[in-house]
Motif scaffolding. Structure first.
Motif, PDB file in Angstrom:
ATOM      1  N   GLU A   5       0.838  -1.195   0.000  1.00  0.00           N
ATOM      2  CA  GLU A   5       0.000   0.000   0.000  1.00  0.00           C
ATOM      3  C   GLU A   5       0.873   1.244   0.000  1.00  0.00           C
ATOM      4  OE1 GLU A   5      -2.486  -0.148   3.485  1.00  0.00           O
ATOM      5  OE2 GLU A   5      -0.800   0.063   4.846  1.00  0.00           O
ATOM      6  N   THR A   6       0.277   2.334  -0.478  1.00  0.00           N
ATOM      7  CA  THR A   6       0.961   3.632  -0.468  1.00  0.00           C
ATOM      8  C   THR A   6       0.896   4.202   0.943  1.00  0.00           C
ATOM      9  OG1 THR A   6      -1.058   4.824  -1.027  1.00  0.00           O
ATOM     10  CG2 THR A   6       0.331   4.081  -2.870  1.00  0.00           C
ATOM     11  N   SER A   7       1.609   5.301   1.151  1.00  0.00           N
ATOM     12  CA  SER A   7       1.624   5.929   2.472  1.00  0.00           C
ATOM     13  C   SER A   7       0.244   6.430   2.883  1.00  0.00           C
ATOM     14  CB  SER A   7       2.639   7.068   2.510  1.00  0.00           C
ATOM     15  OG  SER A   7       2.357   7.991   1.479  1.00  0.00           O
ATOM     16  N   ASP A   8      -0.640   6.657   1.909  1.00  0.00           N
ATOM     17  CA  ASP A   8      -2.002   7.078   2.267  1.00  0.00           C
ATOM     18  C   ASP A   8      -2.987   5.917   2.330  1.00  0.00           C
ATOM     19  OD1 ASP A   8      -2.311   6.546  -0.422  1.00  0.00           O
ATOM     20  OD2 ASP A   8      -3.053   8.536  -0.957  1.00  0.00           O
ATOM     21  N   GLY A   9      -2.467   4.673   2.297  1.00  0.00           N
ATOM     22  CA  GLY A   9      -3.316   3.504   2.513  1.00  0.00           C
ATOM     23  C   GLY A   9      -3.957   2.912   1.267  1.00  0.00           C
ATOM     24  N   GLU A  10      -3.584   3.386   0.078  1.00  0.00           N
ATOM     25  CA  GLU A  10      -4.142   2.810  -1.154  1.00  0.00           C
ATOM     26  C   GLU A  10      -3.476   1.456  -1.412  1.00  0.00           C
ATOM     27  OE1 GLU A  10      -4.257   3.550  -5.980  1.00  0.00           O
ATOM     28  OE2 GLU A  10      -3.206   4.985  -4.701  1.00  0.00           O
ATOM     29  N   VAL A  11      -4.290   0.406  -1.552  1.00  0.00           N
ATOM     30  CA  VAL A  11      -3.777  -0.931  -1.830  1.00  0.00           C
ATOM     31  C   VAL A  11      -3.394  -1.003  -3.305  1.00  0.00           C
ATOM     32  CG1 VAL A  11      -4.324  -3.398  -1.873  1.00  0.00           C
ATOM     33  CG2 VAL A  11      -5.107  -1.990   0.036  1.00  0.00           C
ATOM     34  N   ILE A  12      -2.104  -1.285  -3.570  1.00  0.00           N
ATOM     35  CA  ILE A  12      -1.586  -1.263  -4.941  1.00  0.00           C
ATOM     36  C   ILE A  12      -0.980  -2.597  -5.375  1.00  0.00           C
ATOM     37  CG2 ILE A  12      -1.244   1.224  -4.986  1.00  0.00           C
ATOM     38  CD1 ILE A  12       1.735   0.685  -4.311  1.00  0.00           C
ATOM     39  N   GLY A  13      -0.969  -3.585  -4.482  1.00  0.00           N
ATOM     40  CA  GLY A  13      -0.428  -4.887  -4.852  1.00  0.00           C
ATOM     41  C   GLY A  13      -0.726  -5.927  -3.796  1.00  0.00           C
ATOM     42  N   CYS A  14      -0.580  -7.177  -4.214  1.00  0.00           N
ATOM     43  CA  CYS A  14      -0.801  -8.281  -3.275  1.00  0.00           C
ATOM     44  C   CYS A  14       0.022  -9.482  -3.711  1.00  0.00           C
ATOM     45  CB  CYS A  14      -2.279  -8.654  -3.215  1.00  0.00           C
ATOM     46  SG  CYS A  14      -2.942  -9.331  -4.763  1.00  0.00           S
ATOM     47  N   GLY A  15       0.209 -10.383  -2.803  1.00  0.00           N
ATOM     48  CA  GLY A  15       0.887 -11.639  -3.083  1.00  0.00           C
ATOM     49  C   GLY A  15       0.695 -12.563  -1.908  1.00  0.00           C
ATOM     50  N   ALA A  16       0.778 -13.868  -2.178  1.00  0.00           N
ATOM     51  CA  ALA A  16       0.549 -14.846  -1.124  1.00  0.00           C
ATOM     52  C   ALA A  16       1.673 -15.877  -1.093  1.00  0.00           C
ATOM     53  CB  ALA A  16      -0.796 -15.544  -1.331  1.00  0.00           C
ATOM     54  N   LEU A  17       1.890 -16.423   0.072  1.00  0.00           N
ATOM     55  CA  LEU A  17       2.834 -17.520   0.276  1.00  0.00           C
ATOM     56  C   LEU A  17       2.041 -18.701   0.809  1.00  0.00           C
ATOM     57  CD1 LEU A  17       5.691 -18.758   0.521  1.00  0.00           C
ATOM     58  CD2 LEU A  17       5.750 -17.815   2.847  1.00  0.00           C
ATOM     59  N   HIS A  18       2.061 -19.784   0.055  1.00  0.00           N
ATOM     60  CA  HIS A  18       1.334 -20.988   0.445  1.00  0.00           C
ATOM     61  C   HIS A  18       2.342 -22.097   0.739  1.00  0.00           C
ATOM     62  CE1 HIS A  18      -2.011 -23.808   0.548  1.00  0.00           C
ATOM     63  NE2 HIS A  18      -1.275 -24.623  -0.165  1.00  0.00           N
ATOM     64  N   VAL A  19       2.290 -22.656   1.943  1.00  0.00           N
ATOM     65  CA  VAL A  19       3.176 -23.761   2.304  1.00  0.00           C
ATOM     66  C   VAL A  19       2.647 -25.030   1.650  1.00  0.00           C
ATOM     67  CG1 VAL A  19       4.087 -25.172   4.187  1.00  0.00           C
ATOM     68  CG2 VAL A  19       3.862 -22.688   4.475  1.00  0.00           C
ATOM     69  N   MET A  20       3.534 -25.739   0.957  1.00  0.00           N
ATOM     70  CA  MET A  20       3.158 -26.967   0.272  1.00  0.00           C
ATOM     71  C   MET A  20       3.698 -28.213   0.974  1.00  0.00           C
ATOM     72  SD  MET A  20       3.810 -25.598  -3.580  1.00  0.00           S
ATOM     73  CE  MET A  20       3.192 -27.003  -4.464  1.00  0.00           C
ATOM     74  N   TRP A  21       4.869 -28.077   1.579  1.00  0.00           N
ATOM     75  CA  TRP A  21       5.510 -29.227   2.224  1.00  0.00           C
ATOM     76  C   TRP A  21       6.517 -28.699   3.221  1.00  0.00           C
ATOM     77  CZ3 TRP A  21       3.705 -33.858   2.503  1.00  0.00           C
ATOM     78  CH2 TRP A  21       4.511 -34.914   2.935  1.00  0.00           C
ATOM     79  N   GLU A  22       7.192 -29.572   3.915  1.00  0.00           N
ATOM     80  CA  GLU A  22       8.134 -29.220   4.970  1.00  0.00           C
ATOM     81  C   GLU A  22       9.113 -28.126   4.560  1.00  0.00           C
ATOM     82  OE1 GLU A  22      11.498 -31.492   7.711  1.00  0.00           O
ATOM     83  OE2 GLU A  22      10.657 -32.506   5.972  1.00  0.00           O
ATOM     84  N   ASP A  23       9.649 -28.220   3.350  1.00  0.00           N
ATOM     85  CA  ASP A  23      10.674 -27.284   2.906  1.00  0.00           C
ATOM     86  C   ASP A  23      10.264 -26.498   1.668  1.00  0.00           C
ATOM     87  OD1 ASP A  23      10.682 -29.387   1.091  1.00  0.00           O
ATOM     88  OD2 ASP A  23      12.845 -29.271   0.752  1.00  0.00           O
ATOM     89  N   LEU A  24       8.994 -26.608   1.268  1.00  0.00           N
ATOM     90  CA  LEU A  24       8.560 -26.104  -0.022  1.00  0.00           C
ATOM     91  C   LEU A  24       7.323 -25.223   0.103  1.00  0.00           C
ATOM     92  CD1 LEU A  24       8.760 -26.330  -3.173  1.00  0.00           C
ATOM     93  CD2 LEU A  24       7.251 -28.325  -2.968  1.00  0.00           C
TER      94      LEU A  24
END
Length: 167
Positions: A49-68
């Protein structure tokens, strides 16, 4: 570049996450998902987000396995492309992965150059041992099926490149 903050997503961000990815869904770059799926996975998401709180991007991290793990749903609002927002999100997701003890990160992407600049390389088959494969193949998660390159997801992944980074 404007000041960008990367933070954990909140449930109130889910509608904006959907708005961010909708153009990419229309271009068949990302798969569309029902809103309930985003609420179920909101704890996996980071928001830029920008300094004024506008959401400009996203991304996710999904755990698949012990090390992956998998980097998923990385999207940046069109006016912010090329300004470092994607880089900031990916750096944060990779740090999250390290904190969780992950050693490898997978992505399925059309943005090969972007991920290559961040240390990812295209992969083939046989990147997990047979015992792990036997466990992963039981998952109902579409991302796991994409990682394993299962036939049932091939129509949705045509043209995408499967990439991996060792952390």
């Amino acid at each position: 570049m404007a000041q960008i903050n990367v933070r954990w997503a909140r449930t109130a961000d889910v509608p904006r996450i959907q708005q961010l990815i909708e153009p990419l869904v229309q271009e068949r770059i990302l798969l569309g998902k029902d809103r309930v799926v985003f609420y179920e996975a909101v704890q996996e998401f980071r928001i830029a987000e920008t300094s004024d709180g506008e959401v400009i991007g996203c991304g996710a991290l999904h755990v698949m396995w012990e090390d992956l793990g998998e980097v998923r749903t990385l999207a940046v609002a069109e006016p912010w492309l090329g300004t470092g927002v994607g880089h900031a999100l990916l750096d944060t997701l990779q740090e999250d992965a390290r904190t969780l003890g992950l050693k490898r990160l997978f992505c399925l992407t059309f943005e090969v150059d972007f991920f290559t600049r961040h240390g990812y390389a295209p992969i083939g088959e046989d990147i997990v041992n047979p015992d792990v494969y036997a466990e992963l193949v039981r998952s109902s998660d579409e991302g796991v099926a994409e990682f394993l390159d299962l036939a049932r997801v091939k129509p949705n992944t045509l043209g995408n490149t499967r990439m991996l980074r060792i952390l």
